[in-house]
Design a protein around this motif. Sequence first.
Motif, PDB file in Angstrom:
ATOM      1  N   THR A   1      19.605  42.244  48.417  1.00 33.97           N
ATOM      2  CA  THR A   1      18.638  43.359  49.223  1.00 33.97           C
ATOM      3  C   THR A   1      19.285  44.633  48.638  1.00 33.97           C
ATOM      4  O   THR A   1      20.343  44.665  48.178  1.00 33.97           O
ATOM      5  N   PRO A   2      18.512  45.736  49.112  1.00 33.87           N
ATOM      6  CA  PRO A   2      19.285  47.206  48.707  1.00 33.87           C
ATOM      7  C   PRO A   2      20.678  47.285  49.474  1.00 33.87           C
ATOM      8  O   PRO A   2      21.203  48.173  49.354  1.00 33.87           O
ATOM      9  N   LYS A   3      20.803  46.815  50.600  1.00 36.38           N
ATOM     10  CA  LYS A   3      22.111  46.516  51.424  1.00 36.38           C
ATOM     11  C   LYS A   3      23.328  46.059  50.666  1.00 36.38           C
ATOM     12  O   LYS A   3      24.395  46.223  50.945  1.00 36.38           O
ATOM     13  N   GLY A   4      23.068  45.168  49.566  1.00 33.49           N
ATOM     14  CA  GLY A   4      24.217  44.244  48.990  1.00 33.49           C
ATOM     15  C   GLY A   4      23.647  42.868  48.665  1.00 33.49           C
ATOM     16  O   GLY A   4      22.488  42.556  48.786  1.00 33.49           O
ATOM     17  N   ALA A   5      24.741  42.148  48.148  1.00 32.24           N
ATOM     18  CA  ALA A   5      24.294  40.736  47.889  1.00 32.24           C
ATOM     19  C   ALA A   5      25.281  39.769  48.158  1.00 32.24           C
ATOM     20  O   ALA A   5      26.631  39.998  48.382  1.00 32.24           O
ATOM     21  N   LEU A   6      25.124  38.454  48.289  1.00 31.96           N
ATOM     22  CA  LEU A   6      25.653  37.343  48.843  1.00 31.96           C
ATOM     23  C   LEU A   6      25.464  36.386  47.725  1.00 31.96           C
ATOM     24  O   LEU A   6      24.592  35.705  47.326  1.00 31.96           O
ATOM     25  N   GLY A   7      26.647  35.747  47.259  1.00 32.43           N
ATOM     26  CA  GLY A   7      26.629  34.697  46.265  1.00 32.43           C
ATOM     27  C   GLY A   7      27.697  33.621  46.326  1.00 32.43           C
ATOM     28  O   GLY A   7      28.600  33.956  46.866  1.00 32.43           O
ATOM     29  N   LEU A   8      27.657  32.665  45.758  1.00 31.71           N
ATOM     30  CA  LEU A   8      28.650  31.556  45.428  1.00 31.71           C
ATOM     31  C   LEU A   8      28.986  31.442  44.197  1.00 31.71           C
ATOM     32  O   LEU A   8      28.144  31.045  43.136  1.00 31.71           O
ATOM     33  N   ILE A   9      30.140  31.239  43.654  1.00 31.46           N
ATOM     34  CA  ILE A   9      30.792  31.020  42.419  1.00 31.46           C
ATOM     35  C   ILE A   9      30.462  29.367  42.356  1.00 31.46           C
ATOM     36  O   ILE A   9      30.760  28.704  43.098  1.00 31.46           O
ATOM     37  N   VAL A  10      29.867  28.879  41.194  1.00 26.35           N
ATOM     38  CA  VAL A  10      29.494  27.567  41.310  1.00 26.35           C
ATOM     39  C   VAL A  10      30.194  26.745  40.072  1.00 26.35           C
ATOM     40  O   VAL A  10      29.879  25.629  39.839  1.00 26.35           O
ATOM     41  N   ASN A  11      31.273  27.458  39.379  1.00 23.62           N
ATOM     42  CA  ASN A  11      31.816  26.543  38.254  1.00 23.62           C
ATOM     43  C   ASN A  11      33.129  26.724  38.228  1.00 23.62           C
ATOM     44  O   ASN A  11      33.870  26.412  37.360  1.00 23.62           O
ATOM     45  N   LYS A  12      33.928  26.849  39.444  1.00 22.89           N
ATOM     46  CA  LYS A  12      35.397  26.911  39.812  1.00 22.89           C
ATOM     47  C   LYS A  12      36.019  25.853  40.697  1.00 22.89           C
ATOM     48  O   LYS A  12      35.621  26.175  41.944  1.00 22.89           O
ATOM     49  N   PRO A  13      36.208  24.450  40.239  1.00 17.03           N
ATOM     50  CA  PRO A  13      36.598  23.675  41.321  1.00 17.03           C
ATOM     51  C   PRO A  13      37.838  23.908  42.108  1.00 17.03           C
ATOM     52  O   PRO A  13      38.814  24.692  41.517  1.00 17.03           O
ATOM     53  N   SER A  14      37.823  23.826  43.049  1.00 18.79           N
ATOM     54  CA  SER A  14      38.944  23.951  44.079  1.00 18.79           C
ATOM     55  C   SER A  14      40.117  22.995  44.133  1.00 18.79           C
ATOM     56  O   SER A  14      41.292  23.128  44.671  1.00 18.79           O
ATOM     57  N   GLY A  15      39.826  21.901  43.575  1.00 21.81           N
ATOM     58  CA  GLY A  15      40.972  20.657  43.607  1.00 21.81           C
ATOM     59  C   GLY A  15      40.526  19.719  44.707  1.00 21.81           C
ATOM     60  O   GLY A  15      41.183  18.735  44.852  1.00 21.81           O
ATOM     61  N   ILE A  16      39.691  20.069  45.476  1.00 21.74           N
ATOM     62  CA  ILE A  16      39.293  19.108  46.579  1.00 21.74           C
ATOM     63  C   ILE A  16      37.754  18.538  46.408  1.00 21.74           C
ATOM     64  O   ILE A  16      36.944  19.193  45.772  1.00 21.74           O
ATOM     65  N   THR A  17      37.866  17.210  46.583  1.00 20.23           N
ATOM     66  CA  THR A  17      36.387  16.526  46.657  1.00 20.23           C
ATOM     67  C   THR A  17      35.971  16.576  47.922  1.00 20.23           C
ATOM     68  O   THR A  17      36.263  16.525  49.029  1.00 20.23           O
TER      69      THR A  17
ATOM     70  N   PRO B   1      32.490  38.116  28.844  1.00 20.88           N
ATOM     71  CA  PRO B   1      34.069  37.837  28.253  1.00 20.88           C
ATOM     72  C   PRO B   1      35.106  39.040  28.793  1.00 20.88           C
ATOM     73  O   PRO B   1      36.278  38.661  28.801  1.00 20.88           O
ATOM     74  N   GLY B   2      34.586  40.323  28.932  1.00 17.92           N
ATOM     75  CA  GLY B   2      35.394  41.129  29.067  1.00 17.92           C
ATOM     76  C   GLY B   2      35.963  41.187  30.612  1.00 17.92           C
ATOM     77  O   GLY B   2      36.774  41.848  31.056  1.00 17.92           O
ATOM     78  N   LEU B   3      35.222  40.349  31.235  1.00 17.76           N
ATOM     79  CA  LEU B   3      35.620  40.246  32.949  1.00 17.76           C
ATOM     80  C   LEU B   3      36.924  39.394  33.125  1.00 17.76           C
ATOM     81  O   LEU B   3      36.760  38.141  33.087  1.00 17.76           O
ATOM     82  N   SER B   4      38.098  39.905  33.024  1.00 20.13           N
ATOM     83  CA  SER B   4      39.546  38.924  33.028  1.00 20.13           C
ATOM     84  C   SER B   4      39.812  38.802  34.492  1.00 20.13           C
ATOM     85  O   SER B   4      40.997  38.293  34.644  1.00 20.13           O
ATOM     86  N   ASP B   5      38.974  38.808  35.458  1.00 20.87           N
ATOM     87  CA  ASP B   5      39.584  38.674  36.833  1.00 20.87           C
ATOM     88  C   ASP B   5      39.962  37.137  36.867  1.00 20.87           C
ATOM     89  O   ASP B   5      39.181  36.249  36.321  1.00 20.87           O
ATOM     90  N   GLU B   6      41.036  36.818  37.799  1.00 19.39           N
ATOM     91  CA  GLU B   6      41.469  35.354  37.700  1.00 19.39           C
ATOM     92  C   GLU B   6      40.283  34.595  38.279  1.00 19.39           C
ATOM     93  O   GLU B   6      40.002  33.372  37.602  1.00 19.39           O
ATOM     94  N   LEU B   7      39.488  35.093  39.536  1.00 24.25           N
ATOM     95  CA  LEU B   7      38.388  34.113  39.966  1.00 24.25           C
ATOM     96  C   LEU B   7      37.318  34.469  39.484  1.00 24.25           C
ATOM     97  O   LEU B   7      36.347  33.389  39.159  1.00 24.25           O
ATOM     98  N   PHE B   8      36.845  35.537  39.094  1.00 22.40           N
ATOM     99  CA  PHE B   8      35.494  35.932  38.491  1.00 22.40           C
ATOM    100  C   PHE B   8      35.374  35.428  37.050  1.00 22.40           C
ATOM    101  O   PHE B   8      34.258  35.607  36.227  1.00 22.40           O
ATOM    102  N   GLY B   9      36.575  35.868  36.168  1.00 23.93           N
ATOM    103  CA  GLY B   9      36.529  35.405  34.825  1.00 23.93           C
ATOM    104  C   GLY B   9      35.829  33.990  34.411  1.00 23.93           C
ATOM    105  O   GLY B   9      36.190  33.158  35.037  1.00 23.93           O
ATOM    106  N   ARG B  10      34.866  34.234  33.597  1.00 24.65           N
ATOM    107  CA  ARG B  10      34.014  32.974  33.151  1.00 24.65           C
ATOM    108  C   ARG B  10      33.314  32.207  34.246  1.00 24.65           C
ATOM    109  O   ARG B  10      33.339  30.888  34.078  1.00 24.65           O
ATOM    110  N   SER B  11      32.968  33.117  35.130  1.00 24.91           N
ATOM    111  CA  SER B  11      32.246  32.427  36.333  1.00 24.91           C
ATOM    112  C   SER B  11      30.997  32.292  36.260  1.00 24.91           C
ATOM    113  O   SER B  11      30.341  33.257  35.477  1.00 24.91           O
ATOM    114  N   VAL B  12      30.275  31.566  36.852  1.00 25.16           N
ATOM    115  CA  VAL B  12      28.700  31.611  37.181  1.00 25.16           C
ATOM    116  C   VAL B  12      28.546  31.681  38.566  1.00 25.16           C
ATOM    117  O   VAL B  12      29.086  30.876  39.490  1.00 25.16           O
ATOM    118  N   VAL B  13      28.014  32.659  39.048  1.00 29.61           N
ATOM    119  CA  VAL B  13      27.678  32.956  40.582  1.00 29.61           C
ATOM    120  C   VAL B  13      26.134  32.702  40.822  1.00 29.61           C
ATOM    121  O   VAL B  13      25.397  33.402  40.155  1.00 29.61           O
TER     122      VAL B  13
END
Length: 240
Positions: A37-53, A19-31
């Motif tokens: 890997t030890p070099k980093g991470a790649l993910g997709l936000i899966v609960n923020k609709p873009s308005g496009i179908t 709840p403390g994460l207040s970023d406009e895009l990442f707030g209340r997000s599920v990624v």
Amino acid sequence: MTMDAPPIDLTHHFLIAMPGLSDELFGRSVVYVCEHTPKGALGLIVNKPSGITLGDLFERLELPLGRPQWADLPIMRGGPLQTERGFVLHDDMGEPQPLAPPEPAPPAVAEPASALGAWLQAAGAGAPEPESAADEAPTRPPTVYAASLKVAGSGLELTTSRDVLEAISVGAGPQRLLVTLGYSSWGEGQLESEIADNAWLTVPADPAILFDVPPAQRYERAMALLGLQPWMLAPGAGRA
């Protein structure tokens, strides 16, 4: 004498924003983490609709939609990077089947320093930012589509090439999919640091939440995998 903690691998996990994460895009997000890997991470936000179908997307691509029941499927905002590019998370399509006896093996070619960079380049996305996720793993398993990343241990793939959409346009292709515009990435140690700062909860991913649960309910359903509800967590409390 101190010992370093073993690296964590959150591939095929959900990151659930505290709840403390207040970023406009990442707030209340599920990624959904596609690679870590030890070099980093790649993910997709899966609960923020873009308005496009999906129907809108196929119309813009001038492709028929061979699965009319998917016309209203919402496309997500996957993250702040490559927001003009589509990323398709779908069921693993298995290994490609050769149509003729294989040709003699070509001479060995040096493996790219960044496997993720090579994957993005094959998709036409260009090289990732220097701080993006990357690894030095052996060559990835072959996939049916031109630019796919098999998500380890998940039975899922992430595809950025148009051929997966062309398959769907004729009623073929995967039986389940989630489409995003853009993706999210973390550099070396960045995600681990954010988790230590209580920005994220983590839990093994449930594909049913990706494909069967409406986007508006995915945050609560992901929390429920931990036996939690959002009201139980005050900003700054809890531990990932």
